[in-house]
Scaffold this active site. Structure first.
Site, PDB file in Angstrom:
ATOM      1  N   ASP B 105      23.412 -32.255  45.726  1.00 56.42           N
ATOM      2  CA  ASP B 105      22.367 -31.682  46.584  1.00 56.42           C
ATOM      3  C   ASP B 105      22.892 -30.336  47.071  1.00 56.42           C
ATOM      4  O   ASP B 105      23.960 -29.898  46.656  1.00 56.42           O
ATOM      5  CB  ASP B 105      22.078 -32.609  47.786  1.00 56.42           C
ATOM      6  N   TRP B 141       3.881  -2.248  56.035  1.00 56.54           N
ATOM      7  CA  TRP B 141       4.909  -3.290  56.192  1.00 56.54           C
ATOM      8  C   TRP B 141       6.213  -2.692  56.689  1.00 56.54           C
ATOM      9  O   TRP B 141       7.069  -3.401  57.193  1.00 56.54           O
ATOM     10  CB  TRP B 141       5.131  -4.035  54.882  1.00 56.54           C
ATOM     11  N   SER B 169      15.813 -16.993  56.202  1.00 53.39           N
ATOM     12  CA  SER B 169      16.463 -16.426  55.020  1.00 53.39           C
ATOM     13  C   SER B 169      17.981 -16.523  55.124  1.00 53.39           C
ATOM     14  O   SER B 169      18.661 -16.833  54.140  1.00 53.39           O
ATOM     15  CB  SER B 169      16.108 -14.951  54.853  1.00 53.39           C
TER      16      SER B 169
END
Ligand SMILES: [Cu+2]
Ligand SMILES: [Cu+2]
Lengths: 275, 535
Positions: B105, B141, B169
């Site tokens: 994992d 943006w 992030s």
């Protein structure tokens, strides 16, 4: 087969671009030394890119046609070649140097310090107009989108923009400049950042509140040159065009004299009253 | 928890919906969540693009107020960058990296859950600004002050949303680095890793380096707006241009954050369908690393028109041009990978080849934009819009689509409908070029970007572009249908779904069991994705 069709389509597209040339497909050479430099560099690099593209895509497309499993191709098993990798590192470097040389020369020309200006114009951007001050002439005025464009551009005006002459590229008071003279611009802004751009002059330069930017031009040919604010500056950013009327020095002198005569009427109002 | 060997069909999936999805710590389920979230944002951001293209369909203002138009261009970009492209790559990373390096994992599963579940809240907050007083951010943006500070108090919500995205992030990046550096199966040394893993490792470092810079920049905006500071206010002794330096110090590496994982995906797919090893594995790794390094020293190429000294202009022009060298190496290596292969053109391969060609076109216009004296003309025009949509749509988004088609059999256990996939590719590819290619012409002919209305001389190409835009939008609804159909059923996929596929992920069954590699696999040479390197 699909690739062949795609190539044919691409060929047609390329061929037809020649025919479209008048419809604004490409940068124009403009009317100043700088605009011709920018145009020359643009074309040079464009063609280099096209050449590299034709080569690389050509090899790729050939490979996609010839090296297909359906054609019984047996996969090769090579996975690196130091020689090839050195070659395709060195050649791009050489091409880049070949591009960088004229670009450097151009920049040095464009940024070269100039000592003598024949005329100094201060350009102030504010939402959403331009103000021009002829610093040594005591002439100033505000230049806004012309009334007709402004009427037609309102939301759901129902009017046809193609019926308006120079829709959105026309102003009430154009910036009048003499040809063949060194003009120095001092650019700044009152509220937010704008960018002053007339493609025929070959550059844009930001007008920044609290800063004074400098830019130069020497227009070679009389005529009307149009441009727009190029930095997003709020709701009506799309509606603050720039129009230059380039005239002979004699006509310019006459225009200045006339402006001074009607100076009281033409004197610019404080910006606060304008908005 | 599971020292017991797994019986077929019994793989410890949590039973309840909330247990399975909300509290999940499973990398595959979190990967799915990321991908579904990204697709949702792709549709929402796409809908905003449709509003933009509809208003630009012909001259005159027909549909929306210019202020709302500006909200659309701003939100479209924020959503596509932070909501669609970045989460899609994190989703691919979650699904594939543990399987590619032989790990059970991700290294930090609970943090993995958290970094995903921040996103829906962040985007709810960002999207809710559309319905607030003052509306959504409308300054582009890039959020340049002073303009962005003119917005309403809803601005605070947008800033906090950006903060949350940054936290998400950074946590995702830490997780990826920890997984790659600590969880590789014995024998999977760094230079045996698939290129997708390599490019993500580098991307993760970029994220950790630059997201805090963005967070700092927008925090200064926040205090300028609400707490009376003057970081970017010239009247108070600040400097609006400093914001641009801070933003682009984040912003340029950000574009590589969006493209390096794409390079990775394409580097997995091209060898598979060429049935030939990836050409120049080692140089691909070094090229990715040099691109990442260079991305930190080119930011001012976005600012050639703010008025820079000659030395600055020369430096940023040269540094930007140099990026063409490692990027060129990558493109040549891809072509050399295809050369003398035995190619077939299933949908993933079509998207990968489309990526190489159209990303290269975007690269060419990027090189042109690097040339400062010409950029004085190109800057802030539709030429730039065409450029970055070629690298982001036919670049990043095409690579994501290629990856989805490539690994969908592994995720769902079903082959997607090949005929529909091919239709989707050709439909998208024709539409996207009709959409973006004419924008080069518009920019060169003098049309600035971010304007809601234009002079009639630009009418033809705008109409063509809008038609392409609508067609491209429709094609992506079709894509959603294809994915849905594949999830529901289809031809069963084999473990090695593609004849030429190499790498560990193809040694586990399709669909991949809920838990894989609970004991580390023994790496044999044929399990390595790019054995070319095994000297
Ligand atoms: Cu403006
Ligand atoms: Cu950049």
């Amino acid at each position: 087969m699909k690739n062949l069709k795609m190539m044919a389509a691409l060929g047609l597209l390329l061929a037809s671009t020649g025919a479209w040339a008048e419809y604004g497909l490409n940068m124009t050479p403009g009317v100043t030394e700088f605009s011709q430099i920018a145009y020359g560099l643009h074309m040079k690099i464009l063609w280099i890119c096209v050449a590299i593209g034709v080569l690389v895509f050509g090899v790729m497309i050939y490979s996609m046609i010839a090296h297909r499993k359906s054609k019984g191709a047996q996969p090769a098993q090579f996975s690196h070649s130091t020689t090839a990798e050195i070659v395709w590192t060195i050649i791009p470097i050489l091409i880049l140097v070949y591009m960088a040389y004229p670009a450097t020369k151009a920049l040095i020309t464009m940024e070269a310090p100039r000592d003598k200006a024949d005329l100094i114009v201060k350009v102030t951007g504010f939402q959403w107009r331009w103000r021009y001050d002829y610093l040594n002439e005591d002439v100033s005025f505000i230049s806004s989108l012309d009334a007709e464009s402004n009427r037609v551009r309102q939301l759901k005006s129902g009017e046809d923009p193609s019926q308006v002459k120079d829709y959105l590229l026309n102003v009430d008071h154009p910036l009048v400049l003499p040809v063949g003279k060194q003009v120095k611009f001092l650019l700044t802004a009152d509220d937010v950042i704008h960018s002053w751009w007339v493609p025929a002059l070959g550059w844009k330069r930001d007008a920044i509140p609290g800063f004074v930017n400098e830019a130069w031009t020497k227009i070679e040919k009389p005529g009307i040159y149009r441009g727009q604010c190029a930095e997003l500056c709020g709701r009506d950013h799309g509606f603050m065009p720039i129009v230059i009327k380039a005239v002979t020095p004699e006509e310019f002198e006459a225009w200045v004299a006339e402006q001074k005569k009607s100076a009281v009427a033409g004197r610019v109002q404080p910006i606060a009253d304008q908005s | 928890m599971s020292s017991v060997a797994h019986a077929e069909g019994h793989d410890h999936k949590p039973e309840g919906f909330l247990d399975r999805w909300l509290f999940t710590t499973n990398h595959k389920d979190i990967g799915t969540l990321y991908l579904v979230f990204s697709l949702t944002m792709f549709i929402i951001g796409g809908a905003m693009a449709m509003v933009i293209r509809a208003e630009l369909f012909m001259p005159g203002m027909q549909l929306v107020d210019p202020a709302f138009f500006n909200q659309m261009t701003t939100m479209h970009a924020l959503i596509m960058v932070f909501g669609a492209v970045m989460p899609a790559f994190v989703g691919l990373a979650n699904w594939m990296i543990p399987m590619m390096v032989g790990a059970p994992d991700m290294a930090l599963p609970r943090m993995n859950n958290w970094s995903f579940w921040i996103l829906p809240f962040a985007f709810t907050m960002l999207l809710s600004t559309l319905f607030m007083d003052g509306g959504a951010p409308a300054a582009g943006w890039t959020l340049y002050p002073p303009l962005v500070l003119q917005g309403g108090n809803s601005f605070a919500f947008a800033i906090f949303a950006v903060h949350l995205l940054g936290i998400s992030s950074i946590m995702g990046a830490i997780n990826i680095i920890a997984t790659i550096l600590n969880m590789r199966a014995p024998g999977m040394n760094l230079l045996n890793m698939p290129l997708f893993v390599w490019t993500w490792l580098i991307t993760a470092f970029l994220l950790i380096a630059v997201m805090p810079v963005l967070a700092g920049g927008v925090t200064m905006l926040l205090t300028d707006k609400f707490f009376g500071t003057s970081f970017f206010n010239a009247a108070g002794g600040g400097d609006p241009v400093m914001y641009q330096h801070i933003f682009w110090f984040f912003g340029h590496p950000e574009v590589y954050i969006m493209i390096l994982p794409a390079f990775g995906v394409v580097s997995e797919i091209l060898p598979t369908f060429s049935r030939k090893p990836l050409f120049g594995y080692t140089s691909m790794v070094y090229a990715s690393a040099s691109i990442a390094f260079l991305s930190f020293i080119v930011w001012s190429h976005h600012m050639f028109t703010v008025g820079m000294p000659l030395g600055g202009e020369l430096f940023f022009m040269y540094a930007t041009m140099v990026i063409a060298v490692p990027t060129g190496v990558k493109i040549f290596n891809w072509v050399a990978t295809m050369w003398k292969g035995a190619m077939t053109f299933e949908t993933p391969m079509l998207f990968a080849v489309g990526f190489v060609i159209m990303f290269t076109i975007g690269g060419f216009s990027g090189l042109m934009l690097a040339i400062a004296p010409a950029d004085f003309q190109y800057h802030d025009t539709y030429f730039v819009v065409a450029h970055f949509h070629y690298v982001l749509v036919t670049g990043a988004v095409y690579a994501i689509m290629a990856g989805v088609y490539y690994w969908l059999p592994k995720w769902t256990g079903h082959m997607y409908d090949e005929r529909l996939g091919k239709i989707h590719f050709w439909w998208s590819t024709i539409a996207v070029n009709v959409l973006f290619f004419p924008q080069h012409f518009l920019g060169l002919a003098g049309m600035p970007r971010r304007i809601p209305d234009y002079s009639v001389q630009f009418a033809e190409f705008n109409m063509i572009s809008s038609i392409g835009g609508f067609a491209f939008g429709l094609a992506q609804i079709f894509f959603v249908y294809i994915v849905w159909k594949t999830v529901k059923g289809g031809k069963p996929a084999e473990a090695r779904a593609w004849e030429g596929a190499k790498g560990l992920e193809w040694t586990v069954p399709s669909p991949a069991p809920h838990h894989t590699f609970e004991t580390p696999p023994e790496i044999k040479p044929d399990m390595i994705a790019h054995p070319s390197n095994a000297h």
